[in-house]
Design an enzyme around this catalytic site. Sequence first.
Site, PDB file in Angstrom:
ATOM      1  N   GLU A  86       1.747  -4.461 -13.892  1.00 41.03           N
ATOM      2  CA  GLU A  86       0.701  -4.273 -12.867  1.00 41.03           C
ATOM      3  C   GLU A  86      -0.301  -3.186 -13.239  1.00 41.03           C
ATOM      4  OE1 GLU A  86       0.252  -6.464 -10.976  1.00 41.03           O
ATOM      5  OE2 GLU A  86       2.071  -7.228 -10.040  1.00 41.03           O
ATOM      6  N   HIS A 105       3.725   1.620  -6.171  1.00 42.82           N
ATOM      7  CA  HIS A 105       3.781   0.195  -5.807  1.00 42.82           C
ATOM      8  C   HIS A 105       5.245  -0.186  -5.653  1.00 42.82           C
ATOM      9  CE1 HIS A 105       3.647  -4.093  -5.888  1.00 42.82           C
ATOM     10  NE2 HIS A 105       4.168  -4.166  -7.086  1.00 42.82           N
ATOM     11  N   HIS A 107       8.308  -3.042  -3.738  1.00 43.80           N
ATOM     12  CA  HIS A 107       8.632  -4.296  -3.063  1.00 43.80           C
ATOM     13  C   HIS A 107       9.503  -3.945  -1.853  1.00 43.80           C
ATOM     14  CE1 HIS A 107       7.996  -6.765  -7.044  1.00 43.80           C
ATOM     15  NE2 HIS A 107       6.935  -6.060  -6.684  1.00 43.80           N
ATOM     16  N   TYR A 126       0.212   4.355  16.691  1.00 40.22           N
ATOM     17  CA  TYR A 126      -0.918   5.188  16.248  1.00 40.22           C
ATOM     18  C   TYR A 126      -0.785   5.656  14.805  1.00 40.22           C
ATOM     19  CZ  TYR A 126       1.668   9.610  16.528  1.00 40.22           C
ATOM     20  OH  TYR A 126       2.551  10.615  16.299  1.00 40.22           O
ATOM     21  N   HIS A 168       4.463 -10.428  -2.072  1.00 41.48           N
ATOM     22  CA  HIS A 168       4.695  -9.543  -3.200  1.00 41.48           C
ATOM     23  C   HIS A 168       5.244  -8.164  -2.777  1.00 41.48           C
ATOM     24  CE1 HIS A 168       2.974  -7.924  -7.268  1.00 41.48           C
ATOM     25  NE2 HIS A 168       4.025  -7.242  -6.872  1.00 41.48           N
ATOM     26  N   TYR A 221      -7.308  18.060  13.195  1.00 41.44           N
ATOM     27  CA  TYR A 221      -6.193  18.962  13.468  1.00 41.44           C
ATOM     28  C   TYR A 221      -5.135  18.981  12.368  1.00 41.44           C
ATOM     29  CZ  TYR A 221      -8.220  18.911  18.109  1.00 41.44           C
ATOM     30  OH  TYR A 221      -9.069  19.014  19.161  1.00 41.44           O
TER      31      TYR A 221
END
Length: 230
Positions: A86, A105, A107, A126, A168, A221
């Site tokens: 990748e 990265h 899985h 949030y 993926h 903040y």
Amino acid sequence: MKGERTLPATEERALRESVIATALAMNAAGINRGKAGNVSARWRDSAFNGFLITPTGVPYRQTAPEQIVAMTLAGETHGALLPSSEWRFHRDIYAARADAQAIVHTHAPFATTLACMHRGIPPFHYMVAVAGGKDIRCADYATFGTQELSDLAVAALAGRRACLLANHGMIAVGASLEKALALAVEVETLAEMYWRALQIGEPVVLTDVEMDVVLEKFRTYGQPQSVAKP
Ligand SMILES: [Zn+2]
């Protein structure tokens, strides 16, 4: 293409060790298994402009600092081993994003479960804002290791520090390896909570206005220690 490079300086060697430690930590944290996933960190010195990335096919526990592959932003490799398959999206993210200093990265099981449904993570909580925006997108599917996947990932990361990859996994980008890993853990936690909520029904999502307030608070903040920021 392989080129000649002098032996890594002390600072580069320390960063190579941190890349390996981060890869081990992502597996220990339960957000990745086996040799899946990959980790990189941006590296520049007077003679080099690129990044250090885990090699392909070597278990993280057996990876030595010398086996971490140095790649330039032009895609030239320096090292005895081939880089992670990748490497393209790592290279393209560093080229596109000055804020990217490290990339994790994985899985991760819950994030990947959502990605297999081609579902991103909406603002059901949030903390989705931890990735930099009002949602965490899921990039469309493309074969692993391809330029097409890289292009889709860079697009899904626009204005964000994390995205899912359809069928993926996920990508988390940070100002340091520590922050990229913390963000990956946070995204997996959100993915698990979202998945759990989906078992009951469709969660209530926060409005644009509510998310604007959260994003502003994160900016103004500061954030709790467990939260990654650029
Ligand atoms: Zn992958």
